[in-house]
Motif scaffolding. Structure first.
Motif, PDB file in Angstrom:
ATOM      1  N   UNK A  61      -4.608 -19.982   9.005  1.00  0.00           N
ATOM      2  CA  UNK A  61      -5.143 -20.640   7.818  1.00  0.00           C
ATOM      3  C   UNK A  61      -4.059 -21.031   6.813  1.00  0.00           C
ATOM      4  N   UNK A  62      -2.800 -20.732   7.132  1.00  0.00           N
ATOM      5  CA  UNK A  62      -1.698 -21.105   6.244  1.00  0.00           C
ATOM      6  C   UNK A  62      -1.690 -20.312   4.944  1.00  0.00           C
ATOM      7  N   UNK A  63      -1.975 -19.016   5.036  1.00  0.00           N
ATOM      8  CA  UNK A  63      -2.091 -18.186   3.842  1.00  0.00           C
ATOM      9  C   UNK A  63      -1.045 -17.087   3.813  1.00  0.00           C
ATOM     10  N   UNK A  64      -0.739 -16.641   2.614  1.00  0.00           N
ATOM     11  CA  UNK A  64       0.060 -15.442   2.401  1.00  0.00           C
ATOM     12  C   UNK A  64      -0.909 -14.388   1.879  1.00  0.00           C
ATOM     13  N   UNK A  65      -0.888 -13.204   2.481  1.00  0.00           N
ATOM     14  CA  UNK A  65      -1.811 -12.135   2.122  1.00  0.00           C
ATOM     15  C   UNK A  65      -1.021 -11.013   1.459  1.00  0.00           C
ATOM     16  N   UNK A  66      -1.594 -10.429   0.409  1.00  0.00           N
ATOM     17  CA  UNK A  66      -1.017  -9.211  -0.143  1.00  0.00           C
ATOM     18  C   UNK A  66      -2.131  -8.181  -0.302  1.00  0.00           C
ATOM     19  N   UNK A  67      -1.775  -6.921  -0.083  1.00  0.00           N
ATOM     20  CA  UNK A  67      -2.731  -5.826  -0.207  1.00  0.00           C
ATOM     21  C   UNK A  67      -2.421  -5.060  -1.478  1.00  0.00           C
ATOM     22  N   UNK A  68      -3.449  -4.765  -2.260  1.00  0.00           N
ATOM     23  CA  UNK A  68      -3.279  -4.017  -3.500  1.00  0.00           C
ATOM     24  C   UNK A  68      -3.779  -2.594  -3.287  1.00  0.00           C
ATOM     25  N   UNK A  69      -2.937  -1.614  -3.656  1.00  0.00           N
ATOM     26  CA  UNK A  69      -3.238  -0.203  -3.450  1.00  0.00           C
ATOM     27  C   UNK A  69      -3.363   0.526  -4.781  1.00  0.00           C
ATOM     28  N   UNK A  70      -3.979   1.682  -4.730  1.00  0.00           N
ATOM     29  CA  UNK A  70      -3.978   2.619  -5.838  1.00  0.00           C
ATOM     30  C   UNK A  70      -3.120   3.804  -5.429  1.00  0.00           C
ATOM     31  N   UNK A  71      -2.476   4.407  -6.389  1.00  0.00           N
ATOM     32  CA  UNK A  71      -1.683   5.590  -6.086  1.00  0.00           C
ATOM     33  C   UNK A  71      -1.885   6.590  -7.190  1.00  0.00           C
ATOM     34  N   UNK A  72      -2.037   7.841  -6.979  1.00  0.00           N
ATOM     35  CA  UNK A  72      -2.018   8.566  -5.709  1.00  0.00           C
ATOM     36  C   UNK A  72      -3.353   8.472  -4.993  1.00  0.00           C
ATOM     37  N   UNK A  73      -3.354   8.780  -3.699  1.00  0.00           N
ATOM     38  CA  UNK A  73      -4.602   8.715  -2.949  1.00  0.00           C
ATOM     39  C   UNK A  73      -5.608   9.760  -3.436  1.00  0.00           C
ATOM     40  N   UNK A  74      -6.865   9.440  -3.297  1.00  0.00           N
ATOM     41  CA  UNK A  74      -7.919  10.360  -3.707  1.00  0.00           C
ATOM     42  C   UNK A  74      -8.293  11.263  -2.540  1.00  0.00           C
ATOM     43  N   UNK A  75      -9.121  12.260  -2.811  1.00  0.00           N
ATOM     44  CA  UNK A  75      -9.546  13.191  -1.763  1.00  0.00           C
ATOM     45  C   UNK A  75     -10.255  12.423  -0.645  1.00  0.00           C
ATOM     46  N   UNK A  76     -10.058  12.883   0.569  1.00  0.00           N
ATOM     47  CA  UNK A  76     -10.589  12.167   1.725  1.00  0.00           C
ATOM     48  C   UNK A  76     -12.021  12.567   2.020  1.00  0.00           C
ATOM     49  N   UNK A  77     -12.814  11.578   2.412  1.00  0.00           N
ATOM     50  CA  UNK A  77     -14.181  11.792   2.855  1.00  0.00           C
ATOM     51  C   UNK A  77     -14.326  11.040   4.171  1.00  0.00           C
TER      52      UNK A  77
END
Length: 167
Positions: A61-77
């Motif tokens: 599709x001719x796109x540039x993708x970026x992923x946005x994260x949060x830090x620190x990770x939260x408790x896992x479920x």
């Protein structure tokens, strides 16, 4: 990494990939991106939220993708998959596709009904509308019909609205 870069030595691609993997794991852990954003390749347009197809096929599709994260990770479920989904289902809690899901589940916050947050009760408007309906008898036939229809319509919508917002 600094020594190899400062010395100007070429670094094999697999070594750079291993560095990037360790860096991402140390920085973000196993957390899933909060959201993906995209824009046209070579463009300075603002970033827009990416659709699932944009994330899976960005080059096509001719796109540039970026992923946005949060830090620190939260408790896992853990995710809960429907029985017999075989990799094709969606999580019962967060509605994430099984093939795209992160290791932990993050359920969505419950949607708040904003009708209950009004500064007044909408039913207070019914009485003035009924008076308008009654006083329309002093108007000419065209206006009387118009105002009675509008008042009746609004009263019905308000009563439907109140039924929908009752728990």
């Amino acid at each position: 990494m600094r020594r190899a870069g400062a010395a100007g030595e070429p670094v094999p691609a697999e070594v750079a990939a291993a560095w990037a993997k360790v860096f991402m794991e140390q920085l973000y852990g196993m957390q899933k991106p909060v959201r993906y954003e995209c824009r046209r390749r070579g463009s300075n347009d603002p970033w827009e939220e990416a659709e699932p197809g944009d994330v899976t096929h960005p080059r096509r599709r001719g796109l540039v993708i970026r992923a946005l994260y949060l830090h620190p990770p939260v408790a896992k479920q853990q995710h809960r998959w429907p029985p017999g989904s075989n990799g094709q289902g969606h999580c019962l809690d967060c509605d994430e596709a099984q093939w795209l899901a992160a290791p932990e589940c993050r359920p969505h916050a419950p949607i708040r009904d904003h009708r209950s947050a009004m500064p007044f009760r909408i039913t207070w408007v019914i009485e003035p509308l009924e008076k308008l309906h009654y006083l329309a008898k002093h108007l000419n036939p065209f206006d009387r019909d118009k105002w009675r229809k509008e008042a009746t319509y609004l009263i019905d919508r308000i009563r439907d609205h109140e039924k929908g917002s009752q728990p």
